[in-house]
Every structure is written in structure tokens, then in C-alpha cells.
Design a protein around this motif. Structure first.
Motif, short mmCIF file in Angstrom:
data_model
loop_
_atom_site.label_atom_id
_atom_site.label_comp_id
_atom_site.label_asym_id
_atom_site.label_seq_id
_atom_site.Cartn_x
_atom_site.Cartn_y
_atom_site.Cartn_z
N PRO A 109 0.81 -1.23 0.00
CA PRO A 109 0.00 0.00 0.00
C PRO A 109 0.84 1.28 0.00
O PRO A 109 0.47 2.26 -0.63
CB PRO A 109 -0.82 -0.13 1.29
N ALA A 110 1.97 1.24 0.72
CA ALA A 110 2.83 2.43 0.77
C ALA A 110 3.46 2.73 -0.59
O ALA A 110 3.54 3.88 -1.02
CB ALA A 110 3.92 2.25 1.82
N LEU A 111 3.91 1.68 -1.29
CA LEU A 111 4.50 1.87 -2.61
C LEU A 111 3.44 2.35 -3.60
O LEU A 111 3.70 3.19 -4.46
CB LEU A 111 5.14 0.57 -3.10
N SER A 112 2.23 1.82 -3.47
CA SER A 112 1.13 2.28 -4.32
C SER A 112 0.83 3.75 -4.10
O SER A 112 0.63 4.51 -5.06
CB SER A 112 -0.13 1.44 -4.04
N ALA A 113 0.81 4.17 -2.84
CA ALA A 113 0.58 5.59 -2.53
C ALA A 113 1.71 6.45 -3.08
O ALA A 113 1.46 7.57 -3.57
CB ALA A 113 0.47 5.78 -1.02
N ALA A 114 2.94 5.95 -3.04
CA ALA A 114 4.06 6.69 -3.61
C ALA A 114 3.92 6.83 -5.12
O ALA A 114 4.17 7.90 -5.68
CB ALA A 114 5.37 5.99 -3.25
N LEU A 115 3.51 5.76 -5.78
CA LEU A 115 3.28 5.82 -7.23
C LEU A 115 2.20 6.85 -7.56
O LEU A 115 2.35 7.64 -8.49
CB LEU A 115 2.86 4.44 -7.75
N TYR A 116 1.12 6.83 -6.80
CA TYR A 116 0.03 7.77 -7.02
C TYR A 116 0.50 9.21 -6.83
O TYR A 116 0.21 10.10 -7.66
CB TYR A 116 -1.11 7.45 -6.05
N ALA A 117 1.24 9.46 -5.76
CA ALA A 117 1.68 10.82 -5.45
C ALA A 117 2.71 11.33 -6.45
O ALA A 117 2.66 12.49 -6.86
CB ALA A 117 2.25 10.87 -4.03
N VAL A 118 3.65 10.48 -6.85
CA VAL A 118 4.65 10.90 -7.83
C VAL A 118 3.98 11.18 -9.18
O VAL A 118 4.34 12.14 -9.87
CB VAL A 118 5.76 9.84 -7.99
N HIS A 119 3.03 10.34 -9.55
CA HIS A 119 2.33 10.52 -10.83
C HIS A 119 1.58 11.84 -10.87
O HIS A 119 1.47 12.47 -11.94
CB HIS A 119 1.37 9.36 -11.05
N ARG A 120 1.06 12.28 -9.73
CA ARG A 120 0.27 13.51 -9.67
C ARG A 120 1.07 14.68 -9.10
O ARG A 120 0.50 15.64 -8.58
CB ARG A 120 -0.99 13.28 -8.83
N ARG A 121 2.36 14.61 -9.20
CA ARG A 121 3.21 15.68 -8.67
C ARG A 121 3.00 16.97 -9.46
O ARG A 121 2.67 16.95 -10.63
CB ARG A 121 4.68 15.28 -8.74
N ARG A 122 3.22 18.07 -8.78
CA ARG A 122 3.18 19.38 -9.42
C ARG A 122 4.61 19.88 -9.57
O ARG A 122 5.44 19.70 -8.69
CB ARG A 122 2.38 20.36 -8.55
N LEU A 123 4.88 20.56 -10.68
CA LEU A 123 6.20 21.13 -10.91
C LEU A 123 6.26 22.61 -10.57
O LEU A 123 7.29 23.24 -10.70
CB LEU A 123 6.62 20.92 -12.37
N ASP A 124 5.13 23.15 -10.13
CA ASP A 124 5.08 24.54 -9.71
C ASP A 124 5.43 24.61 -8.23
O ASP A 124 4.74 24.05 -7.37
CB ASP A 124 3.67 25.10 -9.96
N LEU A 125 6.52 25.29 -7.91
CA LEU A 125 7.01 25.34 -6.53
C LEU A 125 6.01 26.00 -5.59
O LEU A 125 6.06 25.77 -4.38
CB LEU A 125 8.35 26.09 -6.49
N THR A 126 5.12 26.81 -6.12
CA THR A 126 4.14 27.51 -5.28
C THR A 126 2.87 26.69 -5.07
O THR A 126 1.95 27.16 -4.41
CB THR A 126 3.77 28.87 -5.91
N ASP A 127 2.80 25.49 -5.64
CA ASP A 127 1.57 24.69 -5.53
C ASP A 127 1.94 23.22 -5.35
O ASP A 127 1.72 22.38 -6.22
CB ASP A 127 0.72 24.88 -6.78
N LEU A 128 2.51 22.90 -4.20
CA LEU A 128 2.96 21.54 -3.92
C LEU A 128 2.14 20.94 -2.78
O LEU A 128 2.03 21.54 -1.71
CB LEU A 128 4.45 21.53 -3.53
N HIS A 129 1.59 19.74 -3.02
CA HIS A 129 0.83 19.04 -1.99
C HIS A 129 1.13 17.54 -2.05
O HIS A 129 0.21 16.73 -2.18
CB HIS A 129 -0.67 19.29 -2.15
N PRO A 130 2.40 17.12 -1.96
CA PRO A 130 2.72 15.70 -2.09
C PRO A 130 2.16 14.85 -0.96
O PRO A 130 1.76 13.71 -1.18
CB PRO A 130 4.25 15.68 -2.10
N ALA A 131 2.11 15.41 0.24
CA ALA A 131 1.59 14.64 1.38
C ALA A 131 0.10 14.34 1.19
O ALA A 131 -0.36 13.23 1.45
CB ALA A 131 1.82 15.41 2.68
N ARG A 132 -0.64 15.35 0.72
CA ARG A 132 -2.07 15.17 0.47
C ARG A 132 -2.29 14.09 -0.59
O ARG A 132 -3.16 13.23 -0.44
CB ARG A 132 -2.70 16.48 0.04
N ALA A 133 -1.49 14.14 -1.65
CA ALA A 133 -1.62 13.15 -2.71
C ALA A 133 -1.26 11.75 -2.21
O ALA A 133 -1.91 10.76 -2.57
CB ALA A 133 -0.73 13.53 -3.89
#
Length: 227
Positions: free
Chosen positions: A64-88
Motif C-alpha cells: 500500500p505504501a508503494l502504491s501511494a508513492a506511485l500515485y503521489a509521484v504521478h500527480r506531482r506538481r512542478l510549480d514550486l508555489t503549488d505543492l501538496h505531495p503529502a495530500r496526494a
């Protein structure tokens, strides 16, 4: 002028690099937090045949942790002013934990059987070619698992459809299969030469590498199998 400068700051190449590094670091910390008890037990276990079932139990939170990491990396933002990796990460964890465990638990069970058999091969009383067959099935099952894990993490399909798609892409996307095999060999080498803890510290990078290598498969799933 201020809003334009802020937009440029958030979208520049250095800002994009910083955003990616920040995202990977946060995802890595969350991966470690959700797998820490199991990883501690895994590191403390001696590499003894009798400990194979315990090792599988320690690895249970990793799926489950690796799956969550895949999900979060896939939905990453490249805008430094709009980052929410923990939420993802937590969103991906909550959404996919059940689906991931449906494929992760059977795989762990099968790998435990293979491991116990190979480590006690002389006492098993089976032909030598049986060992080669077990290794091949374990390798094929692991490659299937990688495909299924990526698909489960990013898309919503029924379990049977995920299983079929994972098998389909093993043969229809040889580039993805070979790339995943190479990543698994590197991961196995790190584990054997160092410890499982070192591999855990590279989990976010592994997730990013799996997504990069699996891009042709992901794109085809989006184009052909989603509305």
C-alpha cells in the motif's frame, strides 16, 4: 508585476527541480513512516529459511505504501508555489489500499512458498529442474505484480481486469517488461549487497523510475481502456 514574477518563480527550471526534489523527499518520508515497523522487523530478522514467513509479514505494509508513492509521484506538481505531495500520498493510500492488498498478499504468499522451497531444496525431494521452474514463475509473478501495482495505483478497474491487463502488458510491451526486470535486478542487488533499509530509503526514486519506465503502458491504458 508581482503576480507575474511569482508565476515565473514557480515555473522556472530551478523551481521545477526544487519542486521535484521536495516532492520525492516528502513521499520518501511518508513511505518510511507507513512501513517503519515492518522494516525494523525485516532488518532485525536473520536470513534464515525459517524466517521467510515472518519476512513476508514484515513486507505487508510495503505494498500500500508503494502504491501511494506511485500515485503521489504521478500527480506531482512542478510549480514550486503549488505543492501538496503529502495530500496526494494519503489520498492514494486511502483509495488503493484494498485493491493493492488483493494482489500484494497473494504475491507475498507465493514468494514465501518459493523461498521456503528453494532454501530447503535438498530436503524437498524434488527434481533439480523444479528449482529453475520455481525461479521462472517467481520472476514472472513479480513482473506481473509490478504492472498490476502501477495500474491499480493510477486507475480504477475491477480486480479481474487489472490481472488481465497486467498479463497483457507483459507481452505487448516488451520494453516496459525488460525495463521493470532491470529495475528489479538493481533492487535485488541493493538488498543483497546492503540491506532492505537502503532499498527503503530509495522508495520514492524507485516509484519515479517505475512510472517513467511504465509510461507507454500507462498511456495505452488511458487511451484504450478508459473513457
Amino acid at each position: 508585476m508581482e503576480s507575474t514574477a511569482e508565476r515565473r518563480f514557480g515555473e522556472g527550471p530551478l523551481s521545477r527541480a526544487a519542486a521535484l526534489i521536495y516532492t520525492l523527499l516528502v513521499i520518501e518520508l511518508l513511505f518510511l513512516a507507513t512501513t517503519l515497523p515492518g522494516m525494523i522487523g525485516l532488518v532485525l530478522l536473520e536470513r534464515d529459511p525459517g524466517n521467510v514467513p515472518l519476512a513476508a509479514l514484515c513486507l505487508l505494509p510495503v505494498g500500500p505504501a508503494l502504491s501511494a508513492a506511485l500515485y503521489a509521484v504521478h500527480r506531482r506538481r512542478l510549480d514550486l508555489t503549488d505543492l501538496h505531495p503529502a495530500r496526494a500520498f494519503w489520498r492514494g493510500y486511502a483509495m488503493n489500499v484494498r485493491g493493492v492488498l488483493k494482489i500484494w498478499v497473494p504475491w507475498l504468499a507465493w514468494m514465501s512458498i518459493v523461498g521456503l522451497t528453494l532454501m530447503n531444496f535438498s530436503a524437498a525431494g524434488v527434481p533439480r529442474w523444479w528449482a529453475g521452474l520455481l525461479v521462472l514463475t517467481a520472476a514472472a509473478g513479480t513482473l506481473w505484480l509490478v504492472n498490476a501495482l502501477v495500474i491499480t495505483s493510477l486507475f480504477e478497474f475491477r480486480g479481474r481486469d487489472i490481472a488481465r491487463l497486467a498479463v497483457y502488458f507483459l507481452f505487448s510491451s516488451p520494453r516496459v517488461t525488460v525495463g521493470n526486470a532491470s529495475l528489479l535486478i538493481v533492487a535485488a542487488a541493493i538488498t543483497l549487497l546492503a540491506t532492505e533499509a537502503v532499498l527503503a530509503l530509495l522508495a520514492s526514486l524507485l516509484a519515479a523510475a517505475l512510472l517513467l519506465n511504465g509510461k507507454p503502458m500507462i498511456d495505452e491504458v488511458m487511451e484504450r481502456f478508459t473513457a
